[in-house]
Enzyme design. Structure first.
Site, mmCIF file in Angstrom:
data_model
loop_
_atom_site.group_PDB
_atom_site.id
_atom_site.type_symbol
_atom_site.label_atom_id
_atom_site.label_comp_id
_atom_site.label_asym_id
_atom_site.label_seq_id
_atom_site.Cartn_x
_atom_site.Cartn_y
_atom_site.Cartn_z
ATOM 1 N N ASP A 34 18.482 14.847 -0.968
ATOM 2 C CA ASP A 34 17.479 15.793 -1.462
ATOM 3 C C ASP A 34 16.096 15.522 -0.863
ATOM 4 O O ASP A 34 15.084 15.752 -1.497
ATOM 5 C CB ASP A 34 17.416 15.772 -2.990
ATOM 6 C CG ASP A 34 17.153 14.376 -3.521
ATOM 7 O OD1 ASP A 34 17.094 13.432 -2.699
ATOM 8 O OD2 ASP A 34 16.997 14.221 -4.736
ATOM 9 N N HIS A 240 14.587 11.033 28.942
ATOM 10 C CA HIS A 240 14.317 11.321 27.523
ATOM 11 C C HIS A 240 14.721 10.148 26.633
ATOM 12 O O HIS A 240 15.255 10.335 25.543
ATOM 13 C CB HIS A 240 15.036 12.599 27.093
ATOM 14 C CG HIS A 240 14.420 13.834 27.688
ATOM 15 N ND1 HIS A 240 15.053 15.040 27.756
ATOM 16 C CD2 HIS A 240 13.199 14.037 28.240
ATOM 17 C CE1 HIS A 240 14.265 15.934 28.329
ATOM 18 N NE2 HIS A 240 13.142 15.349 28.646
ATOM 19 N N ASP A 257 5.560 7.694 27.272
ATOM 20 C CA ASP A 257 5.270 9.135 27.271
ATOM 21 C C ASP A 257 5.088 9.511 25.812
ATOM 22 O O ASP A 257 6.069 9.603 25.059
ATOM 23 C CB ASP A 257 6.439 9.891 27.913
ATOM 24 C CG ASP A 257 6.173 11.395 28.006
ATOM 25 O OD1 ASP A 257 5.259 11.895 27.329
ATOM 26 O OD2 ASP A 257 6.918 12.064 28.753
ATOM 27 N N ASP A 268 0.062 15.222 25.581
ATOM 28 C CA ASP A 268 1.310 14.821 26.259
ATOM 29 C C ASP A 268 0.960 13.949 27.463
ATOM 30 O O ASP A 268 0.802 14.450 28.572
ATOM 31 C CB ASP A 268 2.080 16.081 26.685
ATOM 32 C CG ASP A 268 3.410 15.738 27.359
ATOM 33 O OD1 ASP A 268 3.828 14.563 27.301
ATOM 34 O OD2 ASP A 268 4.012 16.660 27.933
ATOM 35 N N HIS A 347 12.667 16.012 38.079
ATOM 36 C CA HIS A 347 12.108 16.968 37.111
ATOM 37 C C HIS A 347 10.958 17.728 37.749
ATOM 38 O O HIS A 347 10.560 17.454 38.878
ATOM 39 C CB HIS A 347 11.677 16.253 35.821
ATOM 40 C CG HIS A 347 10.652 15.173 36.018
ATOM 41 N ND1 HIS A 347 9.327 15.438 36.314
ATOM 42 C CD2 HIS A 347 10.746 13.820 35.954
ATOM 43 C CE1 HIS A 347 8.669 14.300 36.410
ATOM 44 N NE2 HIS A 347 9.505 13.295 36.212
ATOM 45 N N HIS A 351 4.334 21.467 32.880
ATOM 46 C CA HIS A 351 4.672 22.606 32.002
ATOM 47 C C HIS A 351 3.412 22.990 31.249
ATOM 48 O O HIS A 351 2.469 22.205 31.142
ATOM 49 C CB HIS A 351 5.787 22.197 31.029
ATOM 50 C CG HIS A 351 5.514 20.897 30.304
ATOM 51 N ND1 HIS A 351 4.729 20.810 29.183
ATOM 52 C CD2 HIS A 351 5.878 19.607 30.588
ATOM 53 C CE1 HIS A 351 4.660 19.552 28.787
ATOM 54 N NE2 HIS A 351 5.331 18.793 29.631
ATOM 55 N N HIS A 358 6.210 21.774 25.149
ATOM 56 C CA HIS A 358 6.617 22.643 26.266
ATOM 57 C C HIS A 358 6.248 24.042 25.808
ATOM 58 O O HIS A 358 7.025 24.714 25.130
ATOM 59 C CB HIS A 358 8.109 22.515 26.564
ATOM 60 C CG HIS A 358 8.468 21.138 27.038
ATOM 61 N ND1 HIS A 358 9.730 20.615 26.950
ATOM 62 C CD2 HIS A 358 7.723 20.166 27.616
ATOM 63 C CE1 HIS A 358 9.745 19.390 27.459
ATOM 64 N NE2 HIS A 358 8.533 19.090 27.863
ATOM 65 N N GLU A 381 2.627 15.896 35.999
ATOM 66 C CA GLU A 381 3.381 14.691 35.687
ATOM 67 C C GLU A 381 4.432 14.310 36.738
ATOM 68 O O GLU A 381 5.628 14.314 36.454
ATOM 69 C CB GLU A 381 4.047 14.825 34.321
ATOM 70 C CG GLU A 381 4.840 16.104 34.082
ATOM 71 C CD GLU A 381 5.441 16.138 32.679
ATOM 72 O OE1 GLU A 381 6.144 15.182 32.324
ATOM 73 O OE2 GLU A 381 5.221 17.119 31.959
ATOM 74 N N TYR A 385 11.834 7.483 39.980
ATOM 75 C CA TYR A 385 12.760 6.725 39.135
ATOM 76 C C TYR A 385 13.831 6.123 40.041
ATOM 77 O O TYR A 385 14.648 6.858 40.601
ATOM 78 C CB TYR A 385 13.392 7.656 38.087
ATOM 79 C CG TYR A 385 12.336 8.492 37.380
ATOM 80 C CD1 TYR A 385 11.683 8.021 36.238
ATOM 81 C CD2 TYR A 385 11.948 9.736 37.902
ATOM 82 C CE1 TYR A 385 10.682 8.777 35.629
ATOM 83 C CE2 TYR A 385 10.952 10.488 37.303
ATOM 84 C CZ TYR A 385 10.322 10.008 36.175
ATOM 85 O OH TYR A 385 9.323 10.753 35.592
ATOM 86 N N ARG A 402 6.053 7.349 35.769
ATOM 87 C CA ARG A 402 5.544 8.713 35.645
ATOM 88 C C ARG A 402 4.078 8.599 35.227
ATOM 89 O O ARG A 402 3.722 7.696 34.465
ATOM 90 C CB ARG A 402 6.352 9.509 34.609
ATOM 91 C CG ARG A 402 5.855 10.935 34.394
ATOM 92 C CD ARG A 402 6.886 11.839 33.700
ATOM 93 N NE ARG A 402 7.200 11.448 32.339
ATOM 94 C CZ ARG A 402 8.320 10.871 31.948
ATOM 95 N NH1 ARG A 402 9.258 10.594 32.833
ATOM 96 N NH2 ARG A 402 8.524 10.547 30.684
ATOM 97 N N GLU A 404 1.159 11.176 33.738
ATOM 98 C CA GLU A 404 1.048 12.542 33.211
ATOM 99 C C GLU A 404 -0.312 12.770 32.569
ATOM 100 O O GLU A 404 -0.732 12.019 31.694
ATOM 101 C CB GLU A 404 2.153 12.775 32.168
ATOM 102 C CG GLU A 404 2.063 14.120 31.494
ATOM 103 C CD GLU A 404 3.245 14.411 30.566
ATOM 104 O OE1 GLU A 404 3.844 13.440 30.055
ATOM 105 O OE2 GLU A 404 3.547 15.598 30.359
HETATM 106 N N1 GLY Z 1 6.896 14.538 26.860
HETATM 107 C C1 GLY Z 1 7.709 15.543 27.384
HETATM 108 C C2 GLY Z 1 7.287 15.921 28.731
HETATM 109 O O1 GLY Z 1 6.490 15.252 29.332
HETATM 110 O O2 GLY Z 1 7.683 16.937 29.219
HETATM 111 MN MN MN Z 2 5.031 16.709 29.738
HETATM 112 MN MN MN Z 3 5.259 13.779 28.482
#
Ligand code: GLY
Ligand code: MN
Ligand code: MN
Length: 434
Positions: A34, A240, A257, A268, A347, A351, A358, A381, A385, A402, A404
């Site tokens: 609950d 991820h 991240d 982000d 990737h 975005h 996103h 970003e 890798y 990465r 970003e």
């Molecule tokens: N944190 C998700 C991305 O960088 O797209």
């Molecule tokens: Mn991002």
């Molecule tokens: Mn990110």
């Protein structure tokens, strides 16, 4: 006028005198027995209302040019258990709706408003159960018209996609949104600085996630904008990774991240730094390539820039870097053509960022990239890798990097709102010493 009522006005104008739109609040989500997950209002609904309760419906009537909120009733006993709720009357005043009513009457309100309209706008497929209810009411009006009842009303013959209207609006941020995004970026940057200062070999990833959340919350950001990625060593090669459960080892890198959500707007940021505070030569070699791609891409962000060109600028730097490190062979163009680089960079460059991490809005329109314009807000970003494998020299194995940032397109170029989070090697090492 509030930003929310101004947005409703724009939508009413857009749907016109023979249109009606309906937008629903997010449902509560059960977590266990609950207890529920913390409630997060639907981004579209909040964008148009500023109203943060579940069980609410917004009806925009293009003929009357009115906005009606249907929301939960006041409930003194329920409020003792679960907290304050506005009720229709107070919500109407506080949020500037033209009309308000109990949510138990939303279907009646909708059935009234849908009559004699030609176009029905909704966020189809967002909440399928709601789609069914909307269609039932629409159908009832249509049937009464079909039976030729006296005074029968007609139902809209066009079911229209409200997302197409709202996504275009949300793509270009207004002043209110830019202020909140900037704050989300600042809080997120402070959290990355704290993480750099706290990280030591022998800690675990979860302890660093706790430091991030601590910094978010103490600045008024109740939730992260998405599940934080705190990825030491090889975990950084899982894009991820959110388990955040492993030990941080001397000699490894840590990729974080993480971004705060501040009053519905997302930060982000990704930063990557050495667990022990000093980059190894190989780590630094890879890092400088990603940093160069990040900086070149940000420098290319300006009105009328084509996102595909910016992507290509960053990609060429990454591929040249991989060739220099002898992780790829051949030419830059050849590797881009064959996509061999995707082994190390799989990737996109970024975005849209806004109420959703996103965020909504097209990158492409009619087969062409959308040109950047002032008020758009994007991440930049790039990453590399290098998962361990027999053909990878030992010193490059399990390096995942990465970098970003969150960038606002301005009239003359851009503003990087996350520049406070260190990203040059010397600045990171200095921050970690401090
Ligand atoms: N944190 C998700 C991305 O960088 O797209
Ligand atoms: Mn991002
Ligand atoms: Mn990110």
């Amino acid at each position: 006028m509030t930003p929310y009522s101004e947005r409703r006005r724009r939508v009413l104008q857009h749907i016109g005198s023979d249109g009606i739109a309906v937008v629903f609040a997010a449902p509560e989500q059960r977590r266990s027995n609950d207890t529920e997950y913390p409630f997060r209002q639907d981004s579209y609904f909040y964008y148009l209302t500023g109203f943060d309760e579940p069980e609410a419906v917004l009806i925009l009537d293009g003929a009357a040019q009115t906005a009606t909120l249907c929301c939960r009733d006041k409930d003194p006993l329920g409020e003792i258990w679960n907290g304050f709720r506005y009720g229709a009357e107070a919500a109407k005043e506080a949020f500037g709706f033209d009309e308000a009513d109990s949510v138990v009457r939303w279907r009646y309100r909708f059935a009234q408003a849908v009559q004699n309209k030609r176009r029905l706008y909704a966020l189809w497929q967002l909440y399928p159960e709601r789609d069914r209810e909307v269609m039932q009411e629409w159908h009832a009006v249509q049937q009464s018209a079909g039976r030729g009842l006296q005074n029968a009303s007609s139902a809209p013959d066009n079911l229209c996609n409200l997302a197409a209207v709202l996504d275009g609006m949300r793509l270009v941020k207004d002043g209110h949104e830019i202020g909140l995004l900037k704050k989300a970026a600042e809080i997120s940057a402070a959290a990355h600085i704290r993480a750099m200062q706290k990280t030591r070999p022998g800690m675990d990833e979860l302890q660093i996630e706790a430091e991030l959340l601590h910094e978010f919350m103490r600045h008024g950001a109740r939730f992260p904008a998405y599940n934080s990625i705190v990825a030491g060593g090889k975990n950084a090669c899982c894009l991820h990774y959110t388990a955040n459960k492993d030990l941080l080892r001397d000699g490894d890198l840590l990729l974080i991240d993480a971004g705060a959500e501040y009053r519905f707007y997302a930060g982000d940021i990704t930063r990557t730094f050495p667990v022990n505070g000093r980059f190894s030569a190989a780590q630094k070699d890879v890092y400088e390539i990603v940093l160069a791609a990040n900086e070149a891409a940000i420098a290319a962000v300006r009105p009328n820039a084509d996102w595909a060109d910016i992507h290509q600028t960053a990609l060429k730097i990454l591929v040249q870097g991989l060739l220099d490190l002898k992780l790829l062979e051949g030419s830059v163009d050849g590797n881009i053509e064959s996509q061999a680089y995707r082994r190390f960079y799989m990737h996109g460059l970024g975005h849209w960022l806004g109420m959703d991490v996103h965020d909504v809005g097209k990158r492409w329109h009619d087969g062409k990239p959308v040109l950047l314009q002032a008020g758009m807000y994007t991440t930049i970003e790039p990453g590399l890798y290098i998962a361990a494998a027999d053909d990878i020299p030992e010193h490059f194995r399990d390096i995942g990097i990465r970098i970003e940032d969150n960038v606002l397109v301005t009239e003359n170029g851009c503003e990087n709102h996350t520049a406070a989070a260190p990203k040059r090697v010397a600045n990171i090492e200095e921050t970690m010493r401090g």
